[in-house]
Design a protein around this motif. Structure first.
Motif, short mmCIF file in Angstrom:
data_model
loop_
_atom_site.label_atom_id
_atom_site.label_comp_id
_atom_site.label_asym_id
_atom_site.label_seq_id
_atom_site.Cartn_x
_atom_site.Cartn_y
_atom_site.Cartn_z
N ASP A 213 -3.68 2.22 5.03
CA ASP A 213 -3.34 3.31 4.12
C ASP A 213 -2.03 3.00 3.41
O ASP A 213 -1.01 2.74 4.07
N ALA A 214 -2.02 3.01 2.08
CA ALA A 214 -0.83 2.65 1.32
C ALA A 214 0.29 3.67 1.51
O ALA A 214 1.47 3.30 1.58
N GLY A 215 -0.05 4.94 1.58
CA GLY A 215 0.96 5.96 1.79
C GLY A 215 1.67 5.79 3.12
O GLY A 215 2.89 5.96 3.22
N ASP A 216 0.90 5.45 4.15
CA ASP A 216 1.48 5.21 5.47
C ASP A 216 2.39 3.99 5.43
O ASP A 216 3.46 3.98 6.06
N ALA A 217 2.00 2.96 4.68
CA ALA A 217 2.85 1.77 4.54
C ALA A 217 4.18 2.13 3.89
O ALA A 217 5.25 1.68 4.33
N ALA A 218 4.13 2.97 2.86
CA ALA A 218 5.36 3.38 2.17
C ALA A 218 6.27 4.18 3.10
O ALA A 218 7.49 3.94 3.16
N ARG A 219 5.70 5.12 3.83
CA ARG A 219 6.51 5.95 4.74
C ARG A 219 7.11 5.11 5.87
O ARG A 219 8.28 5.28 6.23
N THR A 220 6.32 4.20 6.41
CA THR A 220 6.80 3.38 7.52
C THR A 220 7.89 2.42 7.07
O THR A 220 8.88 2.22 7.78
N ALA A 221 7.73 1.83 5.89
CA ALA A 221 8.77 0.94 5.36
C ALA A 221 10.07 1.69 5.15
O ALA A 221 11.17 1.17 5.44
N GLU A 222 9.98 2.92 4.67
CA GLU A 222 11.18 3.72 4.45
C GLU A 222 11.87 4.03 5.77
O GLU A 222 13.10 3.92 5.90
N LYS B 255 4.14 -2.44 -10.50
CA LYS B 255 4.89 -1.96 -9.34
C LYS B 255 4.83 -3.01 -8.23
O LYS B 255 3.81 -3.67 -8.04
N ARG B 256 5.90 -3.13 -7.48
CA ARG B 256 5.97 -4.10 -6.40
C ARG B 256 6.44 -3.47 -5.09
O ARG B 256 5.85 -3.69 -4.05
N LEU B 257 7.54 -2.70 -5.14
CA LEU B 257 8.06 -2.08 -3.91
C LEU B 257 7.11 -1.00 -3.44
O LEU B 257 6.72 -0.12 -4.22
N ILE B 258 6.73 -1.06 -2.16
CA ILE B 258 5.74 -0.11 -1.66
C ILE B 258 6.28 1.32 -1.70
O ILE B 258 5.51 2.29 -1.73
N ARG B 259 7.60 1.50 -1.74
CA ARG B 259 8.17 2.85 -1.85
C ARG B 259 7.74 3.53 -3.15
O ARG B 259 7.79 4.75 -3.27
N ASP B 260 7.34 2.72 -4.15
CA ASP B 260 6.96 3.26 -5.45
C ASP B 260 5.49 3.67 -5.51
O ASP B 260 5.02 4.11 -6.56
N TYR B 261 4.80 3.55 -4.37
CA TYR B 261 3.40 4.02 -4.34
C TYR B 261 3.35 5.51 -4.65
O TYR B 261 4.15 6.30 -4.13
N PRO C 58 3.72 -4.86 4.05
CA PRO C 58 5.09 -4.80 3.53
C PRO C 58 5.79 -6.14 3.77
O PRO C 58 5.86 -6.62 4.90
N THR C 59 6.31 -6.74 2.70
CA THR C 59 6.84 -8.10 2.77
C THR C 59 8.16 -8.18 2.01
O THR C 59 8.29 -7.65 0.90
N ARG D 129 2.41 -5.97 -0.50
CA ARG D 129 1.45 -7.01 -0.85
C ARG D 129 0.07 -6.71 -0.30
O ARG D 129 -0.08 -6.21 0.82
N LEU D 130 -0.93 -7.02 -1.10
CA LEU D 130 -2.32 -6.74 -0.76
C LEU D 130 -2.99 -8.01 -0.26
O LEU D 130 -2.91 -9.07 -0.90
N VAL D 131 -3.65 -7.89 0.89
CA VAL D 131 -4.30 -9.04 1.52
C VAL D 131 -5.69 -8.62 1.97
O VAL D 131 -5.88 -7.52 2.50
N ASN D 132 -6.66 -9.51 1.77
CA ASN D 132 -7.98 -9.24 2.30
C ASN D 132 -7.93 -9.29 3.83
O ASN D 132 -7.30 -10.18 4.42
N ALA D 133 -8.56 -8.34 4.48
CA ALA D 133 -8.44 -8.21 5.93
C ALA D 133 -8.99 -9.41 6.69
O ALA D 133 -8.42 -9.83 7.70
N ALA D 134 -10.10 -9.97 6.23
CA ALA D 134 -10.66 -11.14 6.90
C ALA D 134 -9.74 -12.35 6.75
O ALA D 134 -9.54 -13.12 7.69
N GLU D 135 -9.18 -12.51 5.55
CA GLU D 135 -8.24 -13.61 5.33
C GLU D 135 -7.00 -13.44 6.21
O GLU D 135 -6.42 -14.42 6.69
#
Length: 232
Positions: A76-85, A223-229, A47-48, A96-102
């Motif tokens: 988990d995208a759903g967890d990201a949405a709930r936590t941001a809220e 879609k951009r805002l994670i709340r819209d997942y 979340p950015t 925003r989506l990021v590769n974990a190793a990067e």
């Protein structure tokens, strides 16, 4: 074929008391090449705030007792949405989506990996002690699967995805006349990453959560805002 009930067993392993992932900096991570290979398909949600580029952070205590701000990587995208809220960021946090190793390199290894409550409860952990799940045969040998032209042990960030893989593999074996009872094993994510880096865990591939794959498709749709997942 009769539906097989999910079987979940927890690998007896020392789960780390996680305050920080144990990587001091990207340069200090042993076996970074192996981690890059194993995590090539693992993407997380960060979340950015697009107005200033600030990622969601959490204040934690380091091993020396000092407080540090550490980036939170959502498996988990759903967890990201709930936590941001809950954090009051729903109106401005992009998922925003990021590769974990990067991310290990970008964050200099200081990361809180976070799973959802449903996965955490299966190993009596919490959301910041995420498990990984993998499929095994009767002798606890990991199931080997072809991934990107290689034979791999696939680790899943989501228990339901792992169990779906178990059922599919079990059905495939039965159809081939080689029925075998398969299981899903849970292991500590940080321990697995350490094992990959040290070379003790070989031929690993960590798969993204189905929720992250869904969010990636929704991101591509604008879609951009994670709340819209949406899981659908």
């Amino acid at each position: 074929m009769k539906q097989v009930e999910p079987m979940m067993r927890t690998r007896a392993a020392a789960l780390l008391m996680l305050v920080l992932a144990p990587f001091a900096s990207a340069d200090d991570v042993p076996g970074m090449g192996a981690l890059n290979d194993a995590m090539s398909g693992l993407f997380v949600v960060i979340p950015t705030d697009p107005s200033n580029g600030a990622s969601m952070m959490e204040v934690v205590k380091g091993t020396d007792g000092t407080e540090q701000q550490v980036v939170v990587a959502f498996l988990d995208a759903g967890d990201a949405a709930r936590t941001a809220e809950k954090a009051g960021l729903a109106d401005r946090a992009e998922g925003r989506l990021v590769n974990a190793a990067e991310l290990i390199a970008m964050a200099k290894g200081k990361i809180i990996w976070r799973t959802n409550a449903e996965n955490a409860i299966l190993v009596n952990g919490d959301e910041t002690r995420p498990p990984l799940f993998y499929v095994t045969g009767a002798g606890d040998d990991p199931l080997i699967q072809p991934v990107e032209g290689k034979t791999r042990i696939v680790f899943y960030t989501d228990a339901m995805a792992a169990d779906a893989a178990r059922v599919a593999a079990q059905n495939s074996l039965s159809a081939a006349g080689e029925p075998e009872e398969l299981s899903v094993i849970a292991a500590d994510m940080i321990s697995i990453l350490e094992g990959i880096g040290s070379g003790k865990v070989k031929d690993a591939y960590i798969a993204s959560s189905p929720t992250v794959i869904i969010w990636a498709a929704q991101w591509d749709q604008g879609k951009r805002l994670i709340r819209d997942y949406s899981p659908n």
